[in-house]
Design a protein around this motif. Sequence first.
Motif, mmCIF file in Angstrom:
data_model
loop_
_atom_site.group_PDB
_atom_site.id
_atom_site.type_symbol
_atom_site.label_atom_id
_atom_site.label_comp_id
_atom_site.label_asym_id
_atom_site.label_seq_id
_atom_site.Cartn_x
_atom_site.Cartn_y
_atom_site.Cartn_z
ATOM 1 N N THR A 161 -27.709 -5.622 -15.733
ATOM 2 C CA THR A 161 -27.688 -4.634 -16.821
ATOM 3 C C THR A 161 -26.595 -3.591 -16.593
ATOM 4 O O THR A 161 -25.939 -3.148 -17.538
ATOM 5 C CB THR A 161 -29.063 -3.953 -16.946
ATOM 6 N N PHE A 185 -19.802 -3.081 -19.579
ATOM 7 C CA PHE A 185 -19.003 -3.887 -20.511
ATOM 8 C C PHE A 185 -19.081 -3.285 -21.915
ATOM 9 O O PHE A 185 -18.062 -3.097 -22.597
ATOM 10 C CB PHE A 185 -19.529 -5.321 -20.503
ATOM 11 N N ALA A 186 -20.298 -2.973 -22.334
ATOM 12 C CA ALA A 186 -20.487 -2.487 -23.698
ATOM 13 C C ALA A 186 -19.904 -1.093 -23.900
ATOM 14 O O ALA A 186 -19.362 -0.801 -24.963
ATOM 15 C CB ALA A 186 -21.968 -2.482 -24.042
ATOM 16 N N GLY A 207 -23.786 -4.171 -15.162
ATOM 17 C CA GLY A 207 -22.562 -4.856 -15.592
ATOM 18 C C GLY A 207 -22.468 -4.921 -17.102
ATOM 19 O O GLY A 207 -21.426 -4.611 -17.687
ATOM 20 N N GLY A 208 -23.581 -5.301 -17.755
ATOM 21 C CA GLY A 208 -23.590 -5.432 -19.211
ATOM 22 C C GLY A 208 -23.351 -4.101 -19.899
ATOM 23 O O GLY A 208 -22.592 -4.008 -20.873
ATOM 24 N N ALA A 209 -23.986 -3.049 -19.387
ATOM 25 C CA ALA A 209 -23.831 -1.723 -20.002
ATOM 26 C C ALA A 209 -22.416 -1.203 -19.800
ATOM 27 O O ALA A 209 -21.839 -0.564 -20.691
ATOM 28 C CB ALA A 209 -24.847 -0.746 -19.407
ATOM 29 N N PHE A 265 -12.969 -6.201 -13.000
ATOM 30 C CA PHE A 265 -13.448 -7.558 -12.694
ATOM 31 C C PHE A 265 -12.293 -8.561 -12.679
ATOM 32 O O PHE A 265 -12.245 -9.441 -11.825
ATOM 33 C CB PHE A 265 -14.532 -7.985 -13.681
ATOM 34 N N SER A 303 -13.403 3.825 -23.165
ATOM 35 C CA SER A 303 -14.733 3.630 -23.755
ATOM 36 C C SER A 303 -14.684 2.760 -25.010
ATOM 37 O O SER A 303 -13.621 2.525 -25.591
ATOM 38 C CB SER A 303 -15.353 4.981 -24.116
ATOM 39 N N SER A 304 -15.856 2.325 -25.408
ATOM 40 C CA SER A 304 -15.977 1.624 -26.677
ATOM 41 C C SER A 304 -15.809 2.614 -27.828
ATOM 42 O O SER A 304 -15.746 3.827 -27.611
ATOM 43 C CB SER A 304 -17.353 0.961 -26.775
ATOM 44 N N PRO A 328 -15.403 -1.037 -21.866
ATOM 45 C CA PRO A 328 -14.893 -2.399 -21.675
ATOM 46 C C PRO A 328 -13.585 -2.470 -20.890
ATOM 47 O O PRO A 328 -13.307 -3.475 -20.245
ATOM 48 C CB PRO A 328 -14.699 -2.914 -23.108
ATOM 49 N N LEU A 329 -12.811 -1.378 -20.908
ATOM 50 C CA LEU A 329 -11.544 -1.440 -20.173
ATOM 51 C C LEU A 329 -11.801 -1.486 -18.660
ATOM 52 O O LEU A 329 -11.033 -2.092 -17.910
ATOM 53 C CB LEU A 329 -10.643 -0.249 -20.532
ATOM 54 N N TYR A 356 -14.463 -2.966 -17.318
ATOM 55 C CA TYR A 356 -14.935 -4.343 -17.106
ATOM 56 C C TYR A 356 -13.736 -5.283 -17.022
ATOM 57 O O TYR A 356 -13.641 -6.137 -16.140
ATOM 58 C CB TYR A 356 -15.828 -4.728 -18.284
ATOM 59 N N SER A 357 -12.820 -5.066 -17.943
ATOM 60 C CA SER A 357 -11.646 -5.924 -18.021
ATOM 61 C C SER A 357 -10.726 -5.712 -16.808
ATOM 62 O O SER A 357 -10.284 -6.668 -16.179
ATOM 63 C CB SER A 357 -10.942 -5.605 -19.339
#
Lengths: 383, 520
Positions: free
Chosen positions: A66, A72-73, A68-70, A83, A336-337, A76-77, A79-80
Amino acid sequence: MDTTYILLQNYWWFVISLLGALLVFLLFVQGGQSLLFSLGKNEIQQKMMLNSTGRKWEFTFTTLVTFGGAFFASFPLFYSTSFGGAYWVWIAILFCFVIQAVSYEYQSKKGNLLGKKTYQVFLMLNGIFGPVLLGTAVGTFFNGAEFTVNKMNLTDLGMPVISSWNNPLHGLEAVFVVWNVCLGLAVFFLARIQALLYFINNINDVEIGKRARKRLIPETALFLVFFLAFLIHTFVQDGFAINPETKEVFMQPYKYFTNLIEMPVLFVVLLVGVAGVLFGILKTIFAGSWKKGIWFSGVGTVLTVLVLFLCAGWNHTAYYPSVTDLQSSLTLENSSSSKFTLTVMSYVSILVPFVLWYIFYAWKALDLRKIDQKEMEEGAHTY
Amino acid sequence: MVENIDTSLIDWSRAQFALTAMYHWLFVPLTLGLGVIQAIMETIYYKTGDAFWKNAAKFWMKLFGINFAIGIATGLILEFEFGLNWSNYSWFVGDIFGAPLAIEGILAFFMEATFIAVMFFGWDKVSKRFHLASTWLTITGATLSALWILVANAWMQYPAGMHFNPDSVRNEMSDFWAVVLSPVALSKFFHTVLSSWIVGGVFVVGVSSWFLLKKREIRFALASIKIGAAFGLVATLLTAFTGDSSAYQVAQIQPMKLAAMEGLYEGGNGVGLVTVGVLNPAKQTYDDKVNPFLFNIQIPKLLSFFAERDLNAYVPGIINLIDGGFTESDGTVALSAEEKIARGKMAIKALADYKQAKKDKDELAAKEYRVTLESNFNYFGYGYVREKTDLIPPIGLTFYSFRIMVILGGYFILLFIVAMIMENKKKMEKATWLQWICLWSIPLAYIASQAGWIVAEVGRQPWAIQDILPVSASVSHLSTGSVQTTFFLFLGLFTILFVAEVGIMVKAIKKGPQFENLSN
């Protein structure tokens, strides 16, 4: 910039920080696994320990997913960039957790191919390297990493990838930064302390309880050495600050300590957190029959880690700094998103207290009866 | 120095993702199907108080647990591979794609993780009612998890509810419900989950048949077959129904995938559906005029009907889709692949010009470039495509996988009907031939399930996001060697764990359910 958007970005950094803090608390599962062969002196004791952490390992695992998922959401930059760039350190972390996921269920089952001992070694490897590597990776939030980001690369038809890692070790270089490793080891020893406190609370066995209390002393000493070294260094080092007007990232002396001074509530929470951890440990050591140390220490851990994460991202701080190109550093604003997505996700996050409630309810229902030798011998579903 | 993405990096990144997804998908369908069956059995126990059903449910739960653990292990890698191997993708569409993954974690994974512990360890610690609720909530959590990941997957095939923001250089969500409730998401969810129930049904019927062959646990085996076959039959019929709506959507939004599924090179009106066929290996290029089939049997006009709900409707083939010029169902003339690639490049250049104009504070020019970008954005991803033939997915793999899936689907309907009839007539126990068939149908269920994923994922190549981003522009900036290393690392690890899982399953099945203690 839209103030609601800024609020949402900061709110989501709080959610990420809370998830990170809960994850560090739940690493008591890993701490327990790392103690399997040293604290458990015979097979039945090891079985009790495995069943104690084994009924909670999925919470740690799920919190990691979660987290990781949060991330990402909401960012996202990160995460990108992280990772896809720090590839090897994340692969190592994931590998550690993959071998854990099957080991509880498979270790005592017939036909498991590798034998019981191998799965227990898997659990021990997860118990040691999981917390150390996660702590080391989080250390880069304060000490920086070697990457660059150029969103305009998307218009380069030959090489449209926007994030590049500038060290051939792709993340493994983080383990050569002493302060990252310091945090990794602090997390590792904290996980072991939490595990000892959890065993004292959850396993009804005099011998394990006595040995766990004794073991708390050296583990606490080692934890304090590494944690204080990291904390003091972080507070006296230059930090990665953002100019609120120009959005430029620059090095500011005592940035993280300044953050605490400028956000006094966090300072108080940090003190309460550290006090909670120490109270939980010390009372367990000195009050022979007291078993509630895990809860004080656990809450203290969550508060302390929460403040550290918040210090890394709030108050105009670049939470994932680039030491290769300061202006590539990730900030809450540039990574951020969109406002729309953060708003949608914020509605979803309203359900989090409900999730926490049913976790608490189920946890309590299962832990009402403590683990003991009798249950292990009854032949019910055990690991 | 001008740098280009190494095509071998793209292929190895795809291979690694495919490897993880296929291993993961070996375990998930059984979790989704078996989870419901064991919950049904526990419900019967709750209603009747008959401990037989408790022990039956416990046996299937044991197998569920063995399977569940390795599903989690492979699922973890899958989630993080979006960042590890597809970092550009993660930025470009993370604003939309990340949300379902986060919601999956918050709403589904925690539900599973919390209640599975109660399901396994709570038998003597919580009330019967709470335990039953936990069993149902475990499978509900697993199904919700499938929902959110399938919403994300469906969005990649049908990118709805979003717009491109040139200032942030990414796609952003503009309508959450359009993402969640898109027709593709809904039919993908139902089709995938229901097909997983088939795997659960076949597994239960097959394992139970093994007990009958061994003349063991007769009551348990017959009771399980009764439930497994009925459950499986309903699931198969519903899967066929949702499969039809899935195929219809593929025809509307991914015509190239449909053409690959059918091996259809030259389209036309009133096109027939190939039921069985053998592709011609001599066919080397899409336009070489070589007959694509060595042999095939068609049902006249059926493809047109499935694709457009009209027996005489036009269905484009691969040549038509590459060359363009045909009339689309909305009356417009289809662009050729070359025209689409040119418009994609225009969109990308307009983005670069827009950003430069913004930097130069030339708002008038920026506005013009933005108009150019927006008017060509539907073809944005084509700008990264090097050759028009790159737009054709692997035909053989897609064509044969589709047939395997459909033919096996039909076979399962027959299998479940026969098993139900034989069970009802009390003849199942003696029908050794049927027991062998049921047992050997277990691997067929997995093959059908994997084939379904191959059709969905291979058939949509080269797109990561349909028309918006090809896989070649989605990868992380890594060395091919790094990805090769992790590919073999995961291949070795997953294979070892898979062999271990099968070994444990076989031992657990051989041990059988425990009926010694029949107290409640």
